[in-house]
Structures are given as C-alpha cells and as structure tokens.
Enzyme design. Structure first.
Site, PDB file in Angstrom:
ATOM      1  N   ILE A   1      -5.357  10.520   6.746  1.00  0.00           N
ATOM      2  CA  ILE A   1      -5.463  10.231   5.308  1.00  0.00           C
ATOM      3  C   ILE A   1      -6.505  11.149   4.662  1.00  0.00           C
ATOM      4  CG2 ILE A   1      -6.154   8.475   3.611  1.00  0.00           C
ATOM      5  CD1 ILE A   1      -4.805   6.372   5.372  1.00  0.00           C
TER       6      ILE A   1
ATOM      7  N   HIS B   1      22.089  27.498  13.446  1.00  0.00           N
ATOM      8  CA  HIS B   1      21.223  28.682  13.439  1.00  0.00           C
ATOM      9  C   HIS B   1      21.305  29.345  12.062  1.00  0.00           C
ATOM     10  CE1 HIS B   1      19.210  32.302  14.823  1.00  0.00           C
ATOM     11  NE2 HIS B   1      20.165  33.014  14.217  1.00  0.00           N
TER      12      HIS B   1
ATOM     13  N   GLY C   1     -14.578  11.514   7.106  1.00  0.00           N
ATOM     14  CA  GLY C   1     -13.544  11.067   8.034  1.00  0.00           C
ATOM     15  C   GLY C   1     -12.446  12.116   8.151  1.00  0.00           C
TER      16      GLY C   1
ATOM     17  N   VAL D   1       0.843  -1.195   0.000  1.00  0.00           N
ATOM     18  CA  VAL D   1       0.000   0.000   0.000  1.00  0.00           C
ATOM     19  C   VAL D   1       0.882   1.250   0.000  1.00  0.00           C
ATOM     20  CG1 VAL D   1      -1.612   1.339   1.431  1.00  0.00           C
ATOM     21  CG2 VAL D   1      -1.943  -1.133   1.132  1.00  0.00           C
ATOM     22  N   CYS D   2       1.903   1.235   0.851  1.00  0.00           N
ATOM     23  CA  CYS D   2       2.698   2.457   1.084  1.00  0.00           C
ATOM     24  C   CYS D   2       3.286   3.017  -0.214  1.00  0.00           C
ATOM     25  CB  CYS D   2       3.794   2.151   2.091  1.00  0.00           C
ATOM     26  SG  CYS D   2       4.840   3.554   2.452  1.00  0.00           S
TER      27      CYS D   2
ATOM     28  N   GLY E   1     -10.902   5.013   8.016  1.00  0.00           N
ATOM     29  CA  GLY E   1      -9.987   4.091   8.697  1.00  0.00           C
ATOM     30  C   GLY E   1      -9.612   2.916   7.811  1.00  0.00           C
TER      31      GLY E   1
END
Ligand code: FAD
Length: 492
Positions: free
Chosen positions: A206, A466, A202, A63-64, A293
């Site tokens: 995602i 910095h 949702g 999936v990733c 989900g």
C-alpha cells in the site's frame, strides 16, 4: 425481548416493533459490506435466503471499492500512462511536461468509485437484499443493534445466522501526532494537495503504490521501512528489479530504519530516524503517509456478546467452512486474518453464504495471489522461493528473463522476469512470480495452473498467442524442462 408480533420461524425479512424498538427479522445477517460481505449477501440471496446487509458507510463496497483497491488503481493507471508517455521520448516522441490538475484527477477517481458502488446498490436492490446503514454491535447471539449515523433510534436486526465481514482499518503508531499533514491511505487517496516532500512510513504494497502515485504527481518521496527489504512476502529477486527501475523515482529508501519521533511544526512535519540508513539530522516533510499495516475490526462489534471469540489483536478464528466458535456465526475477509486481500474475502464470502444456506462448502484454496500494482508490477502466488527455503520445501526453479521476450522488447519494457517453482520429482507447479508490466494480469495463468495441479509439460505445451507477455510463462516451463528454444541451450 418480548415481540409484539409473533414471528417464528423467520421466513423472510420483516420489520416489527418489540419493546418500543424497531426490529428487522431475517434469516441471515451480514455485518460489513466490503467485497467479502456484499459477495456473501448476494450469494445467500441467490440461494433464497432472506438477507440483511449492515454497513456504517453510506455506500456498499467496503474499504476495497471506496478507499482501497479501486481508487488506488484508478490513480495508478493514470500515473502509468503519464510514465509511459514520458518514456516515449527515448523512441522519438516527446509530449512535454504534463499539466496535472489534481482536483480533476481526484474527481475521475471518485467517479470510478461511484460507478461501482452505485452498481452494487442496484444489484442489492435487484436481489432484495435489505441494506441498512449504521454501526452494528451484537447484543446477544441472535440480535445486532444498529446505531444510525443520523442519530435516529437504533434498529435491531434479529437473525438466525450471521456472517461477520467487518474488515480492517489502517494501523497507527502511538507516537504519531494528529495533524492534517499526516494521513493514512484513505487520506492519501483524497489527493488534497501534491506535497513537495513526502515521507512514506512503511515499505509494504500500500505504501509503495501510493508513493508511486505521488512521485509521478511531482512529489519527492522518501520511504522508511524497519525490515531489511521492501514488500515483505515477495521474493527478493523480483523486488530487486523493481528497486533498480525505481532508483531515480525516490530520494531515499531507508531500510532497517525507523521513524522514532515526529514533530508537527508550522513549517512542516519534522521526523527523526534511527537505524542503518537514518539521516543524521531530522528531515522535514510536507506530507507523511503512515502505511504500517492494517488491523482487524474485531474489537469494535461486541462479538463476545454473540459468543464469538476474538483474539487479542482483534481477529476471529474460523474453520474451513468459515464458521466461528459459535456454530451459527461465520466470519470472512480481513477480520479472519492474512492475507488481507479482496479476492480472498470474496471467495470466503461465497463459502460462508453457501454454508449458512445449509450447504457444505469449504475454503481450501491452493493459492491466493498477491499483487503490487507498482511500476513495474510484482505478482506472486503459491509457494515463493523464500517460503520454500524457510520451510525446507524441495523445489527447482526456472526463470525466463523478459529481455528474451519479443513483446517485452517491443513494449520497451524488458526489465521483467517470470519465475516458476516446480516439484523436483513430479515436475508439478508449486508457485510462480512475475515482475514486469501487467504482472497482476499475467499471474492469472499461474493461479489456474496451481488450482488445476498442472505440471511443467502442461504449461510448456499450452500454445499461447505470440507475441505476448504471457508466453514468458510457457517459456519458463519449457526452460524448466530444458526444451526452450528462445533461450541459450541448457548446459549439457
Ligand atoms: P472491508 O472491505 O474492510 O469492509 C468491511 C466493511 O465493514 C467496511 O465498509 C466497514 O465500514 C464495515 N464495518 C466495520 N465495522 C462495522 C460495524 N461495527 N458496523 C457496520 N459496519 C462496519 N486488496 C486487493 O485484493 N487488491 C488491491 O489492489 C488492494 N488495494 C488496496 C489498497 C488500499 C489503499 C487498501 C487500504 C487496501 C487494499 N486492499 C487490496 C485490501 C482490500 O481492500 C481488503 O482486503 C478488502 O477490502 C477486505 O474486504 P472485507 O470484506 O474483509 O472488508
């Protein structure tokens, strides 16, 4: 099963015929080639274990790589550049409205994915990991049947030990009709068209990442979430910063509200809402993303035939060595539970592979970071404030507002904040969270601090370059110790 070719003990992968079936014998089977599975297979192979890797997809990466982390970030990066270019008008540089070619954008995203998945295929080959494409189901504790996508005869993989890395899929809602204008995250990533009006069902990470992409592309987006806040898991002070920055991006963010009926009509998808922020009338959308989900794929692999217990929800329970109740079978990644994240799957994959190779490794991570790659990004790891309160864990916090960071001001993005939680007695770091640009990269220092058991002095006395955003972490630690000279003096 009676073998035509005697083949025991298994010394490497070997193909032979038994009872008219093609059998591939190996030491280790890995089922699922996502981040967990391919990492496990590659680690096992590096340890000298003859490994077979099975996945139903034509490419490695799960999936990733194929439909998750990578394509979404390719799009989010592009959108962040568009946003940054738009924001420059306030500094006297105006580019005009962007001309967006969604087809070209999708092609760019696909090219990024292809580069990575091709790279994985080459690495599998270099390591002599045997990759089989097909859908695997266990036949018994030492055999997996792999049905080929092209209708060819199934192959049987005979293994000594196995790692189940079959991942998860998008969860659905029973009342959502089947319609091409209603998609899950995979459908949304295809960028088939830019809708005028979109609903994201949702308010998790995602959903909000995809909402960000589509809003920059020009869609007017509503978000509906049944809980009382967005991005569950993240502390509310961080989400509040995100929400303020995004107030004009979305038309409606409906909290404590549910979609209760969805009707696919010719002129659009009509949605009825109920709850605190529900509009009185049903709303019409051109595209709906269902992002409610993810559910594990545990029930799709006939694990019970291998003697592996599966929970009602489809998860597989494992011990700290990633071992299931069946001693020679391990499980990793999304299929073993939350958090469903790629980096967790990778580390679990390494542990399982090392144990399958006869080692003694444990998954005992002190922290697993979460990141929402929204704009601004939100990242957190270790103990969160809401967790600490819920579990009654004593903590003291230090917050460094980015408005006091020279680099954040120079970047024109001073809305962020960096927060560290410390043990009040030992001053040891317990957790940290950042909202702001690049928060997902910045959190790495807090991850390392937690793993190394750093305290506020370790972090505050570490000299950082910095002007950088990373200084906000050191300065938070200094603020905790009351020695920060970039903020007003602590009250005496
Ligand atoms: P998966 O990646 O789910 O892979 C499992 C593989 O097993 C799949 O390829 C599947 O086809 C295969 N499989 C399943 N059953 C069978 C079978 N019976 N036979 C053969 N093959 C089978 N996580 C992050 O950490 N960062 C992010 O930024 C991030 N963004 C995301 C964005 C989106 C849109 C989505 C959907 C997810 C995102 N995730 C992210 C989550 C991440 O993708 C998962 O946590 C991760 O992929 C899980 O890895 P895994 O190895 O457990 O399984």
């Amino acid at each position: 099963m009676t073998a035509q070719n005697a083949f025991s003990p298994i010394a490497g992968t070997a193909e032979f015929t038994a009872d008219g079936e093609t059998v591939l014998a190996c030491q280790l089977l890995v089922l699922g080639a996502g981040p967990g599975g391919y990492s496990a297979a590659f680690r096992a192979s590096d340890l000298g274990i003859a490994t077979v890797l099975v996945d139903q997809r034509p490419t490695l990466g799960g999936v990733c790589l194929n439909v998750g982390c990578i394509p979404s970030k390719a799009l989010l990066h592009t959108m962040a550049v568009v946003d940054a270019a738009n924001a420059l008008s306030a500094q006297g540089i105006a580019f005009g409205a962007p001309q967006i070619d969604a087809t070209k954008l999708a092609a760019h995203k696909d090219a990024v994915v292809k580069k990575l998945t091709d790279g994985l295929a080459a690495m599998a080959k270099a390591r002599k990991v045997r990759v089989i494409q097909g859908t695997g189901r266990f036949r018994d504790p030492h055999h997996l049947e792999v049905a080929a996508a092209d209708g060819d005869a199934p192959k049987i993989v005979r293994f000594e030990s196995a790692i189940i890395a079959a991942g998860s899929e998008a969860a659905t809602l029973p009342f959502v009709p089947s319609d091409p204008r209603i998609v899950d995250s995979t459908g949304a990533l295809e960028l088939r068209a830019v809708p005028k009006k979109m609903l994201v069902l949702g308010g998790g990470i995602i959903g909000l990442e995809m909402a960000t992409v589509y809003s920059v592309l020009g869609a007017r987006v509503d978000v509906v979430e049944m809980l009382d806040g967005l991005m569950p898991g993240a502390d509310r002070d961080l989400v509040a910063v995100w929400q303020k920055m995004n107030a004009s991006r979305f038309d409606r963010i409906m909290l404590k509200t549910k979609a209760v009926a969805i009707d696919a009509k010719l002129d659009g998808i009509h949605v009825e809402f109920a709850g605190e922020a529900a509009p009185e009338q049903p709303q019409r959308y051109d595209l709906i993303l269902v992002a409610v989900g993810r559910q594990p794929n545990g029930k799709r692999i006939a694990a019970e035939k291998a003697g592996v217990d599966i929970s009602d929800k489809g998860f597989i329970a494992v011990d700290r060595q990633m071992r299931t109740n069946a001693h020679h079978i391990y499980a990793i990644g999304d299929i073993v539970g939350e958090p469903m994240l790629a980096h967790k799957a990778v580390h679990q994959g390494h542990v399982a592979a090392e144990n399958a190779a006869g080692g003694k490794s444990f998954f005992d991570a002190r922290q697993i970071p979460s990141v929402a790659y929204t704009d601004p990004e939100i990242a957190w790891t270790g103990l969160t404030e809401q967790d600490a309160k819920a579990r009654n864990v004593a903590f003291k916090k230090a917050v460094f507002p980015w408005v006091a960071s020279g680099r954040a001001l120079a970047n024109g993005r001073a809305e962020g904040l960096t927060k560290l939680l410390f043990d009040p007695e030992t001053h040891r770091l317990l957790g940290g969270a950042i909202v702001g640009t690049h928060a997902g990269d910045l959190i790495a220092e807090i991850c390392l601090g937690l793993e190394l058991g750093a305290d506020a002095t370790d972090i505050g006395r570490t000299i950082l370059p910095h002007p950088t955003l990373s200084e906000t972490i050191g300065m938070s630690a200094e603020a905790f110790e009351g020695v920060c000279t970039d903020l007003l003096p602590a009250s005496r």
